[in-house]
Design a protein around this motif. Structure first.
Motif, mmCIF file in Angstrom:
data_model
loop_
_atom_site.group_PDB
_atom_site.id
_atom_site.type_symbol
_atom_site.label_atom_id
_atom_site.label_comp_id
_atom_site.label_asym_id
_atom_site.label_seq_id
_atom_site.Cartn_x
_atom_site.Cartn_y
_atom_site.Cartn_z
ATOM 1 N N PRO A 183 -18.360 14.639 12.616
ATOM 2 C CA PRO A 183 -18.288 16.026 13.745
ATOM 3 C C PRO A 183 -17.230 16.114 14.153
ATOM 4 O O PRO A 183 -16.668 17.187 14.742
ATOM 5 N N LEU A 184 -16.272 15.001 14.254
ATOM 6 C CA LEU A 184 -14.957 15.381 14.949
ATOM 7 C C LEU A 184 -13.912 16.285 14.291
ATOM 8 O O LEU A 184 -13.055 17.021 14.716
ATOM 9 N N LEU A 185 -14.056 15.867 12.994
ATOM 10 C CA LEU A 185 -13.180 16.778 11.951
ATOM 11 C C LEU A 185 -13.647 18.362 11.949
ATOM 12 O O LEU A 185 -12.919 19.100 11.899
ATOM 13 N N GLU A 186 -14.887 18.395 11.900
ATOM 14 C CA GLU A 186 -15.365 19.976 12.056
ATOM 15 C C GLU A 186 -15.148 20.369 13.352
ATOM 16 O O GLU A 186 -14.573 21.715 13.399
ATOM 17 N N ALA A 187 -15.017 19.670 14.505
ATOM 18 C CA ALA A 187 -14.839 20.201 15.657
ATOM 19 C C ALA A 187 -13.181 20.659 15.644
ATOM 20 O O ALA A 187 -12.938 21.813 16.175
ATOM 21 N N ARG A 188 -12.564 19.896 15.085
ATOM 22 C CA ARG A 188 -11.112 19.995 15.057
ATOM 23 C C ARG A 188 -10.678 21.460 14.190
ATOM 24 O O ARG A 188 -9.659 22.002 14.375
ATOM 25 N N LEU A 189 -11.286 21.277 12.995
ATOM 26 C CA LEU A 189 -11.181 22.324 11.996
ATOM 27 C C LEU A 189 -11.614 23.553 12.228
ATOM 28 O O LEU A 189 -11.407 24.661 11.535
ATOM 29 N N GLY A 190 -12.681 23.626 13.043
ATOM 30 C CA GLY A 190 -13.330 24.770 13.405
ATOM 31 C C GLY A 190 -14.415 25.347 12.202
ATOM 32 O O GLY A 190 -14.768 26.461 12.433
ATOM 33 N N GLN A 191 -14.862 24.459 11.440
ATOM 34 C CA GLN A 191 -15.917 24.800 10.489
ATOM 35 C C GLN A 191 -16.485 23.546 9.830
ATOM 36 O O GLN A 191 -15.901 22.726 9.802
ATOM 37 N N PRO A 192 -17.882 23.836 9.290
ATOM 38 C CA PRO A 192 -18.487 22.624 8.770
ATOM 39 C C PRO A 192 -17.840 22.081 7.447
ATOM 40 O O PRO A 192 -17.109 22.836 6.821
ATOM 41 N N PRO A 221 -19.035 20.813 4.171
ATOM 42 C CA PRO A 221 -20.200 20.889 3.336
ATOM 43 C C PRO A 221 -20.067 19.743 2.293
ATOM 44 O O PRO A 221 -19.194 19.269 1.730
ATOM 45 N N GLY A 222 -21.381 19.400 1.995
ATOM 46 C CA GLY A 222 -21.638 18.519 0.885
ATOM 47 C C GLY A 222 -21.077 17.165 0.687
ATOM 48 O O GLY A 222 -21.840 16.092 0.370
ATOM 49 N N VAL A 223 -19.728 16.884 0.840
ATOM 50 C CA VAL A 223 -19.048 15.816 0.263
ATOM 51 C C VAL A 223 -19.557 14.574 1.199
ATOM 52 O O VAL A 223 -19.424 13.317 1.036
ATOM 53 N N VAL A 224 -20.053 14.867 2.418
ATOM 54 C CA VAL A 224 -20.324 13.872 3.373
ATOM 55 C C VAL A 224 -21.281 13.051 2.723
ATOM 56 O O VAL A 224 -21.521 11.610 2.868
ATOM 57 N N GLU A 225 -22.337 13.534 1.962
ATOM 58 C CA GLU A 225 -23.428 12.715 1.404
ATOM 59 C C GLU A 225 -22.972 11.984 -0.218
ATOM 60 O O GLU A 225 -23.672 11.210 -0.428
ATOM 61 N N ARG A 226 -21.909 12.471 -0.333
ATOM 62 C CA ARG A 226 -21.456 12.105 -1.708
ATOM 63 C C ARG A 226 -20.272 11.146 -1.534
ATOM 64 O O ARG A 226 -19.074 11.205 -1.924
ATOM 65 N N HIS A 227 -20.491 10.113 -0.727
ATOM 66 C CA HIS A 227 -19.451 9.035 -0.732
ATOM 67 C C HIS A 227 -20.049 7.562 -1.401
ATOM 68 O O HIS A 227 -21.423 7.530 -1.114
ATOM 69 N N ALA A 228 -19.436 6.869 -1.904
ATOM 70 C CA ALA A 228 -19.781 5.707 -2.322
ATOM 71 C C ALA A 228 -18.887 4.485 -2.136
ATOM 72 O O ALA A 228 -17.503 4.663 -2.018
ATOM 73 N N VAL A 229 -19.304 3.145 -1.875
ATOM 74 C CA VAL A 229 -18.518 2.167 -1.824
ATOM 75 C C VAL A 229 -18.240 1.559 -3.060
ATOM 76 O O VAL A 229 -19.362 1.052 -3.741
ATOM 77 N N VAL A 230 -17.157 1.333 -3.510
ATOM 78 C CA VAL A 230 -17.214 0.929 -5.197
ATOM 79 C C VAL A 230 -16.269 -0.341 -5.181
ATOM 80 O O VAL A 230 -15.529 -0.595 -4.234
ATOM 81 N N ASP A 231 -16.360 -1.178 -6.280
ATOM 82 C CA ASP A 231 -15.511 -2.328 -6.539
ATOM 83 C C ASP A 231 -14.278 -1.688 -7.386
ATOM 84 O O ASP A 231 -14.233 -0.474 -7.627
#
Length: 252
Positions: free
Chosen positions: A90-99, A101-111
């Motif tokens: 939300p901080l990035l979206e507010a700073r950049l002025g647009q949503p 999309p997508g990648v927020v749900e596509r993150h993973a913690v890997v070894d």
């Protein structure tokens, strides 16, 4: 005279045996060389890299690296990163002025091995573009010597790729993983290499949560560049294709 004649006969028969043995050894070496040459030629035509062997080299290096964590402990870090993403997006979206999309749900913690496996795909796409004309040129060459030379190239390239993946796997903290040269466009994803993040946080004396937050913020910003600007990915892919074409043209 008889003694001399007998000795000469033995010398003659000994010379015959040596000549025959040399002929047999030469024939055996020729057969072996031909077999090995054909085998080298077949193997070399499989490509510039033995990817299974490169994976094994990288995995062996990563297993020996300090700071390795059990799989369960890495998986347990997932909720911490999810909370960080919920906080920074939300901080990035507010700073950049647009949503974003997508990648927020596509993150993973890997070894480290998980990062190496993901990056191996990128390397494979890149080298796949380079090796097609090189392998085609090899197929026009004949003989055992060409096969052995190609096999040596394959061995050295495999060692280099395996070492590189193993080395980078102990250094990379996070990555926006996007395969620019994939045959089918696949969505990018954020990868967090928690073993390395923890190690660097400890070395710098930085609280782990702050280190994780900084890495997540940094990589999510990269993701925004691609995800919010659809023209960027094909543009960079086209530029990379052009560079590869220039490289191959100059190599020929």
């Amino acid at each position: 005279m008889k003694t001399a004649s007998l000795a000469g006969g033995w010398r003659g028969r000994g010379g015959d045996r040596a000549w025959q043995a040399g002929l047999l050894v030469g024939a055996a070496m020729g057969i072996a060389g031909g077999y090995l040459g054909r085998r080298a030629e077949r193997v070399s035509r499989q490509g510039l890299v033995d990817w299974g062997r490169a994976d094994a080299i990288a995995a062996a290096r990563l297993r020996r690296a300090p700071g390795a964590l059990p799989v369960a402990e890495i998986a347990a870090a997932g909720p911490a990163y999810a909370a960080i993403m919920d906080r920074i997006v939300p901080l990035l979206e507010a700073r950049l002025g647009q949503p974003l999309p997508g990648v927020v749900e596509r993150h993973a913690v890997v070894d480290r091995a998980g990062w190496a496996a993901a990056s191996r795909v990128t390397f494979e796409h890149l080298i796949g573009r380079l090796e097609k004309p090189l392998v085609a040129e090899l197929q026009r060459q004949q003989g055992a010597l060409a096969g052995f030379a190609a096999l040596a190239d394959r061995y050295l390239t495999t060692q280099q790729i395996g070492f590189l993946l193993g080395y980078l796997g102990t250094r990379v903290l996070g990555q926006y993983d996007v395969a620019l040269l994939a045959a089918e466009e696949q969505p990018g994803r954020l990868l967090f290499v928690d073993e390395n993040i923890r190690q660097v946080a400890a070395q710098l004396g930085v609280p782990l949560d702050r280190m994780r937050t900084w890495i997540a913020l940094h990589e999510t910003t990269h993701a925004f560049e691609f995800e919010a600007h659809p023209w960027l990915r094909p543009y960079l892919a086209e530029r990379l294709e052009r560079q590869l074409a220039t490289f191959l043209e100059e190599a020929n």
